[in-house]
Design an enzyme around this catalytic site. Sequence first.
Site, PDB file in Angstrom:
ATOM      1  N   ASP A 178      -3.059   1.208  10.759  1.00 21.03           N
ATOM      2  CA  ASP A 178      -1.680   1.282  10.276  1.00 21.03           C
ATOM      3  C   ASP A 178      -0.765   0.380  11.100  1.00 21.03           C
ATOM      4  OD1 ASP A 178      -1.538   4.030   8.347  1.00 21.03           O
ATOM      5  OD2 ASP A 178      -3.218   3.873   9.732  1.00 21.03           O
TER       6      ASP A 178
ATOM      7  N   HIS B 254      -0.276  14.324   5.478  1.00 21.40           N
ATOM      8  CA  HIS B 254      -1.432  13.956   4.647  1.00 21.40           C
ATOM      9  C   HIS B 254      -2.502  15.042   4.589  1.00 21.40           C
ATOM     10  CE1 HIS B 254       0.283  10.017   4.161  1.00 21.40           C
ATOM     11  NE2 HIS B 254       0.230   9.757   5.460  1.00 21.40           N
TER      12      HIS B 254
ATOM     13  N   HIS C  42      -4.167   6.240   8.619  1.00 19.48           N
ATOM     14  CA  HIS C  42      -3.388   6.979   7.633  1.00 19.48           C
ATOM     15  C   HIS C  42      -2.348   7.907   8.249  1.00 19.48           C
ATOM     16  CE1 HIS C  42      -2.494   7.923   3.569  1.00 19.48           C
ATOM     17  NE2 HIS C  42      -3.087   9.092   3.505  1.00 19.48           N
ATOM     18  N   VAL C  43      -2.772   8.816   9.112  1.00 22.28           N
ATOM     19  CA  VAL C  43      -1.836   9.694   9.822  1.00 22.28           C
ATOM     20  C   VAL C  43      -1.271   8.911  11.005  1.00 22.28           C
ATOM     21  CG1 VAL C  43      -1.566  11.821  11.142  1.00 22.28           C
ATOM     22  CG2 VAL C  43      -3.050  11.770   9.126  1.00 22.28           C
TER      23      VAL C  43
ATOM     24  N   TYR D 132       1.691  -3.612   5.362  1.00 24.63           N
ATOM     25  CA  TYR D 132       2.759  -2.814   4.750  1.00 24.63           C
ATOM     26  C   TYR D 132       3.665  -3.689   3.873  1.00 24.63           C
ATOM     27  CZ  TYR D 132       1.567   1.426   7.266  1.00 24.63           C
ATOM     28  OH  TYR D 132       0.918   2.541   7.728  1.00 24.63           O
TER      29      TYR D 132
END
Length: 431
Positions: free
Chosen positions: A151, A305, A334-335, A181
């Site tokens: 991320d 999530h 993701h988290v 992103y």
Amino acid sequence: MAIRLRGFFLILAFALAFAGIFGRVFSYDRPPAGETLFVPLADDHPSTAAQQVHISLVGNDKMRISWITEDQTPATVQYGTSTGKYEFSATGSTSLYKYMMYVSGEIHDVVIGPLKPNTVYYYRCGADSAPEFSFKTPPAQFPIKFAVVGDLGQTEWTSSTLEHIAKSNYDVLLLPGDLSYADFNQPLWDSFGRLVEPLASQRPWMVTQGNHEVEKFPVLHRQPFTSYNARWHMPFEESGSDSNLYYSFEVAGVHVVMLGSYTDFDPSSAQYNWLESDLKKVDRMKTPWLVVLIHAPWYNSNTAHQGEPESKGMKDAMEGLLYGARVDVVFAGHVHAYERFTHVYKGQANNCGPVHITIGDGGNREGLATEYINPQPKISAFREASFGHGQFEVVNATHAQWTWHRNDDNESVMADSVWLTSLSSAPTCKV
């Protein structure tokens, strides 16, 4: 150019509004969003000069060089082991893609080799007047160090993370999804390529996709992963995969499997069948370490999530395959926080199960996921909502050290550390 971008941003605004209406709504609160950094192309950058240069492993002794130019130029790489002296050359392919009103630059893709292990090569892309880059190949045997970050995005937090990674003397970078992103805004893919080029042009970056790479939009753009697949070509063909969304590779005694959380994964899917076949081919005498990357974590005690099908459904479908193969570590993103679990299988501590690590804290614009479920589950060994990155140093066939480095006041602080023993060397875990 300004008119084109204004039109694009109108479409982007509509797309984000649509996503807000029809997308999932999560109950947790994030800190204020971080400001996105946009890295522009320098005004004096020649239109045929390489930009957004990044490299990735191909087979045991080759490297893929990828770059973009504004105008057409030969897809040729000249390279050698001395600066300014290019003994070898290779030619590849050029492509471009369209996304709504956006048209990419010329995307060049050249595979070079065979290359010697643990060796610095100097190279230039395209025309003879091109600037010189350099990279170091990974070692052929232990020890080897992986930088691991998920991320990533492109914010000031990202810049801090990249600075710390650059100082870590890593051999290969692993990224479990959510790269730029861009989220429909294609110029941000270009910005991201320029942001990471200083690192990604010097060491191989091996990536898999996350939800922010999907970029599928009803009616206007129905094909998912268009930008990701065009820009980040991974060595899926060499591992017998039919998709750039899942593949495997081997380096210095480690077999690494990159899975796709956002493509089909049920037992009848192509990805499942490929994974089953790939794991059966692993020779733990040759590669005693077995590592898997996903995007959506299968184990997670953060409130963010929870209950998503990409996590729960994939875990239900594939956890047995990974356990049966004695996978050592599973990295996820993701988290937007860090969490390390103990060896686990089917929700319980199990000495023959993989260690699950969530490392989705690279610096994304959405901020950190700060709320955790309490009490902390017994299988959760360490958790913290801070930006940072991880280092996975495989020392030999039996031992590796994992460290997590928190971004703290622009310094990289080692906040978590654990020594791991390969399951292939554990007598009680023999298959």
